[in-house]
Structure formats: C-alpha cells, structure tokens
Enzyme design. Structure first.
Site, short mmCIF file in Angstrom:
data_model
loop_
_atom_site.label_atom_id
_atom_site.label_comp_id
_atom_site.label_asym_id
_atom_site.label_seq_id
_atom_site.Cartn_x
_atom_site.Cartn_y
_atom_site.Cartn_z
N ARG A 24 0.81 -1.23 0.00
CA ARG A 24 0.00 0.00 0.00
C ARG A 24 0.84 1.27 0.00
O ARG A 24 0.43 2.29 0.57
CB ARG A 24 -0.95 0.03 1.22
CG ARG A 24 -2.05 -1.01 1.18
CD ARG A 24 -3.15 -0.57 0.24
NE ARG A 24 -4.15 -1.61 0.10
CZ ARG A 24 -5.28 -1.66 0.78
NH1 ARG A 24 -5.59 -0.71 1.62
NH2 ARG A 24 -6.12 -2.64 0.59
N ARG A 28 -3.47 6.40 1.08
CA ARG A 28 -4.01 7.56 1.80
C ARG A 28 -3.09 8.21 2.82
O ARG A 28 -3.42 9.29 3.32
CB ARG A 28 -5.32 7.18 2.49
CG ARG A 28 -6.48 7.09 1.51
CD ARG A 28 -7.70 6.48 2.17
NE ARG A 28 -7.37 5.13 2.60
CZ ARG A 28 -8.24 4.31 3.18
NH1 ARG A 28 -9.47 4.71 3.43
NH2 ARG A 28 -7.86 3.10 3.52
N ARG A 37 -6.97 11.34 -5.67
CA ARG A 37 -8.19 10.58 -5.38
C ARG A 37 -9.41 11.52 -5.40
O ARG A 37 -10.46 11.17 -5.95
CB ARG A 37 -8.02 9.91 -4.02
CG ARG A 37 -9.26 9.38 -3.36
CD ARG A 37 -9.63 8.01 -3.89
NE ARG A 37 -10.45 7.28 -2.94
CZ ARG A 37 -11.74 7.46 -2.75
NH1 ARG A 37 -12.40 8.39 -3.42
NH2 ARG A 37 -12.40 6.71 -1.89
N ASP A 74 -6.68 -2.78 -7.47
CA ASP A 74 -7.20 -3.45 -6.28
C ASP A 74 -7.46 -4.91 -6.58
O ASP A 74 -7.67 -5.28 -7.74
CB ASP A 74 -8.49 -2.78 -5.78
CG ASP A 74 -8.74 -3.12 -4.32
OD1 ASP A 74 -8.14 -2.48 -3.45
OD2 ASP A 74 -9.50 -4.08 -4.06
N TYR A 150 -14.79 -11.55 -0.10
CA TYR A 150 -15.52 -10.31 -0.40
C TYR A 150 -16.75 -10.58 -1.26
O TYR A 150 -17.78 -9.93 -1.10
CB TYR A 150 -14.58 -9.32 -1.10
CG TYR A 150 -13.55 -8.74 -0.16
CD1 TYR A 150 -13.88 -7.68 0.69
CD2 TYR A 150 -12.27 -9.27 -0.08
CE1 TYR A 150 -12.94 -7.16 1.57
CE2 TYR A 150 -11.32 -8.76 0.80
CZ TYR A 150 -11.67 -7.70 1.62
OH TYR A 150 -10.75 -7.19 2.50
O1 CP3 Z 1 0.18 0.61 -3.21
C1 CP3 Z 1 -0.27 -0.54 -3.34
O2 CP3 Z 1 -0.05 -1.47 -2.55
C2 CP3 Z 1 -1.04 -0.88 -4.61
C3 CP3 Z 1 -2.43 -0.80 -4.57
C4 CP3 Z 1 -3.31 -1.75 -3.77
C5 CP3 Z 1 -4.57 -1.33 -3.28
N1 CP3 Z 1 -5.22 -2.41 -2.76
C6 CP3 Z 1 -5.09 0.05 -3.36
C7 CP3 Z 1 -6.15 0.48 -2.44
C8 CP3 Z 1 -3.19 -3.10 -3.47
C9 CP3 Z 1 -2.02 -4.06 -3.71
C10 CP3 Z 1 -4.41 -3.51 -2.84
C11 CP3 Z 1 -4.69 -4.90 -2.41
C12 CP3 Z 1 -5.88 -5.17 -1.60
N2 CP3 Z 1 -7.13 -4.60 -1.68
C13 CP3 Z 1 -5.94 -6.19 -0.62
C14 CP3 Z 1 -4.82 -7.15 -0.28
C15 CP3 Z 1 -3.82 -6.55 0.62
C16 CP3 Z 1 -4.29 -6.31 2.03
O3 CP3 Z 1 -4.30 -5.14 2.43
O4 CP3 Z 1 -4.64 -7.29 2.70
C17 CP3 Z 1 -7.24 -6.18 -0.07
C18 CP3 Z 1 -7.77 -7.09 1.03
C19 CP3 Z 1 -7.98 -5.18 -0.76
C20 CP3 Z 1 -9.42 -4.84 -0.58
C21 CP3 Z 1 -9.59 -3.44 -0.16
N3 CP3 Z 1 -9.35 -2.35 -0.97
C22 CP3 Z 1 -10.06 -2.92 1.08
C23 CP3 Z 1 -10.45 -3.79 2.26
C24 CP3 Z 1 -10.09 -1.54 0.99
C25 CP3 Z 1 -10.61 -0.54 2.00
C26 CP3 Z 1 -9.86 -0.50 3.25
C27 CP3 Z 1 -8.50 0.11 3.14
O5 CP3 Z 1 -7.53 -0.53 3.62
O6 CP3 Z 1 -8.37 1.21 2.65
C28 CP3 Z 1 -9.59 -1.19 -0.30
C29 CP3 Z 1 -9.43 0.17 -0.85
C30 CP3 Z 1 -8.09 0.57 -1.32
N4 CP3 Z 1 -7.33 -0.18 -2.17
C31 CP3 Z 1 -7.40 1.78 -1.03
C32 CP3 Z 1 -6.19 1.72 -1.73
C33 CP3 Z 1 -5.13 2.80 -1.80
C34 CP3 Z 1 -7.93 2.94 -0.18
C35 CP3 Z 1 -9.23 3.40 -0.69
C36 CP3 Z 1 -9.40 4.83 -1.05
O7 CP3 Z 1 -8.51 5.51 -1.58
O8 CP3 Z 1 -10.53 5.26 -0.84
#
Ligand code: CP3
Length: 355
Positions: A24, A28, A37, A74, A150
């Site tokens: 990540r 944010r 964003r 994602d 999910y």
């Molecule tokens: O920088 C990076 O790592 C690349 C981008 C990336 C995102 N999601 C962007 C994202 C990657 C590799 C993921 C993987 C992801 N997404 C996982 C596996 C890794 C982990 O954290 O276990 C999972 C379970 C998800 C599902 C997901 N996406 C959730 C549960 C959420 C919301 C909660 C949170 O942690 O923010 C997201 C949203 C998300 N995906 C954001 C980002 C930057 C934040 C959302 C936003 O900007 O509003």
C-alpha cells in the site's frame, strides 16, 4: 533497468543491500494521493484511468528511495468485472451491489471477458513506460479465497459468517467460486505480465483465518494452480511469483513448496526461524508490524535493524524488506524516509557478496 536489486533478491542472487518497498505504498497516508483521489471522484474512477493510476503509482517513488513500484489497482477488480458491482464508500471500505449467497447466482458465475479489465493492462503498460527502467514493476491479484470472501460477504467482515457457512454446508458451491476465481486470476496475471509486470504477487489476506486442513483445501490448492499455470506458460515462466498469506506462518513450508520464488510473511513470524524452515529455497519478504511506524524515528530504526539482524547474513538466501501488512493511512510519511534509509544503510554489512 537502472535498479534491478528487487528482481535479483527475488532470484536469490547477490545484491549490495536489502531492497525495500511497502504494501500500500501508494495510498491515503500520502497527501498527494488524497489530492489525486479527490480529483478522480472515486476509487474506481482512479483505478480505471491509466493516467491517474500511473500518477499515483509513481508518487511514493518521488518521495522515497523504494526499490520497486506496485501497480495501483485493487484485488477486487476481478469480481467487479464479473458483474458484482464494486464501490468504495469513504471510511467503510469495499461494497458489492450483489453478494454471492444463493446456488443459482453461484452457478451462473463465469470467467469474465478480459476486455472488462483492459484498463488494468493499460495502466501496467503506461506505468512501465513511465518508470523507464527506474525500478521494477509488481503486478498483483488477490488469492481466489480472499477474493471469494468479499464476493460472498459483500464487504469486509470480522466473522466470515457467510463464507464459512458455505464452506461447511455447501463446499461444492465454494469450490465452484474458487475455481472460477482461479481461472480468471491466471488469465489476469498473464495479461499483466504481457503488459509489462516484472513480478507478480498474490495477496491472500484472509487465508490465515482458516482451520489447518481448510487452508490447504480452500486457499493453498488454488494458489498452487496459479503458480503451476504461470510456470507452464513460456511467456510467464521466468516472472517471479510472491505468495503472501497474512497469518500464514504455520504453513510456510507448504507455501515454499508451491514453486513460488518468494513468500510474504507478517510480523508474527521470526525471519531467522522462517529462513531455517524454508532452507533458503524461497526469498522472504517482510515483516515489520505497520503499527511500529507510529513510534518515533529512533524506535523505527531499531525495529528495522532487529529484522535485518534476524534474517542475518544473506548468503544464498533472499530478503526483501517490507511491512507485514499494508501501511496505515495514519502513518506520517516522514517516518518512511527513515525506514528506507535504515534498511539500505544497515543491511549492506550482510551483503558483502553483492558489492
Ligand atoms: O500501493 C499498493 O499497494 C497498490 C495498490 C493496492 C490497493 N489495494 C489500493 C487500495 C493493493 C495491492 C491492494 C490490495 C488489496 N485490496 C488487498 C490485499 C492486501 C491487504 O491489504 O490485505 C485487499 C484485502 C484489498 C481490498 C480493499 N481495498 C479494502 C479492504 C479496501 C478498503 C480499506 C483500506 O484498507 O483502505 C480497499 C481500498 C483501497 N485499495 C485503497 C487503496 C489505496 C484505499 C481506498 C481509497 O482511496 O478510498
């Protein structure tokens, strides 16, 4: 390639210092991410625009001396392409319009047309071009099991009530979903590699909540199919594969036997013990607790040194420094500068062979 240290560490080749990137890393905790964003209007609009996805993928590289970039996307793009209707409600995480709970819906599930995911491959190609060899680009997907969580729950969950109900009551339905997810993920990762991804990572964020035999049946077996399929494809067989089961410390030996190149490990694992178990057959990626980044700089540097000491002399092994899970949105970006500096500076003494 100006900096291929990450790729060399994945192949357990000599390197001058331990490479580092953070799960990540584009997200944010960076004000510039929040600005892009806001401009995009929604997470999906951001992810679906190759230009904006490229912009946010490169943001952390402008600030920090990371050794790899990760595609901004994602793991839930796949169920979205299957028609489940994904959205991210601010502060609440992912939500699906439809969740898969009924037999008819499960049986109707099929591998989606990859054209629906073309925006991901376009983003990979554009990021790779923009990186211009600065650092390698990582592509990724969720594990079939984690994505199924999910799809069945419809959102994030603490209890996993619906997926576990299906697992115990109708394992045949769950296996059908997992098989469709697996076939989709195989094509999806192959297309990312063809578009320019230089390594791929499978995020099994929730496999760690399974019972011992269930982990092997419902998560590991499907990740194995992905590894086998990529290895069998002449265009993909050289691309390093990283598997990461959060909370998967108990299954490190089995994960190492899949034929992957590297294992992500969370902070519950001791790197020295993990290394002894996998006998340097795979590179280890991890494993700082993301919460450690809330302490002051000296404490963070000390934790970094402890992890590097735990891994020890790199020799025939491979270590990629990372967190044990994604960086928290409440992290002060300045502390990341100290982390990267400490990893690069302190690890050099363990890499004599790479100089
Ligand atoms: O920088 C990076 O790592 C690349 C981008 C990336 C995102 N999601 C962007 C994202 C990657 C590799 C993921 C993987 C992801 N997404 C996982 C596996 C890794 C982990 O954290 O276990 C999972 C379970 C998800 C599902 C997901 N996406 C959730 C549960 C959420 C919301 C909660 C949170 O942690 O923010 C997201 C949203 C998300 N995906 C954001 C980002 C930057 C934040 C959302 C936003 O900007 O509003």
């Amino acid at each position: 390639m100006k900096n291929d240290i990450f790729l060399r560490a994945l192949k357990r080749q000599p390197v001058p210092y331990t490479p580092v990137w953070l799960m990540r890393q584009a997200g944010r905790y960076l004000p510039e991410y929040k600005a892009t964003r806001a401009r995009a209007g929604s997470f999906m609009a951001l992810a679906q625009s190759p230009e904006m996805a490229t912009e946010v993928t490169l943001q952390p590289l402008e600030r920090f001396d990371f050794d790899a970039a990760i595609l901004f996307s994602d793991i839930l793009t796949i169920p979205d392409a299957m028609g489940l209707g994904l959205s991210f409600v601010q502060g609440e995480g992912p939500k699906f319009e439809k969740s898969l709970r009924h037999e008819d819906d499960v049986k109707a599930l099929t591998v989606p047309d990859m054209h629906r995911l073309q925006y991901v491959f376009d983003a990979v190609a554009m990021i790779r071009k923009t990186l211009d060899g600065r650092v390698p680009l990582i592509g990724f997907a969720g594990s079939p099991f984690t994505v199924a969580c999910y799809m069945i729950e419809g959102q994030s969950t603490r209890e996993y009530r619906y997926i576990k109900t299906m697992m115990y009551a109708r394992p045949d339905l769950l296996h059908h979903i997992l098989e469709v997810n697996t076939q989709t993920t195989i094509v999806y990762l192959k297309e990312q590699i063809r578009a320019g991804a230089q390594a791929v990572m499978v995020f099994d964020s929730w496999g760690g909540m399974l019972a011992d035999h269930h982990y092997q049946t419902f998560s590991l077996a499907y990740m194995q199919k992905i590894v086998d399929a990529l290895r069998a494809d002449p265009e993909c067989k050289e691309t390093p594969i990283i598997l990461f089961t959060k909370g998967g410390g108990l299954w490190i030996d089995e994960l190492a036997q899949t034929g992957c190149d590297a294992l992500g490990v969370d902070w519950t694992v001791n790197l020295s013990k993990a290394r002894a178990r996998v006998q340097d057959r795979v590179t280890l990626q991890g494993n700082l607790d993301p919460m450690a980044l809330f302490a002051d700089e000296e404490a963070v540097r000390k934790e970094v040194r402890r992890i590097i000491d735990d891994f020890g002399t790199v020799g025939a092994g491979g270590h990629i420094f990372n967190l044990g899970h994604g960086i928290s949105q409440f992290t002060n970006p300045e502390i990341v500068t100290a982390l990267v500096d400490e990893v690069h500076r302190y690890s050099a003494q363990y890499h004599q062979a790479g100089n």
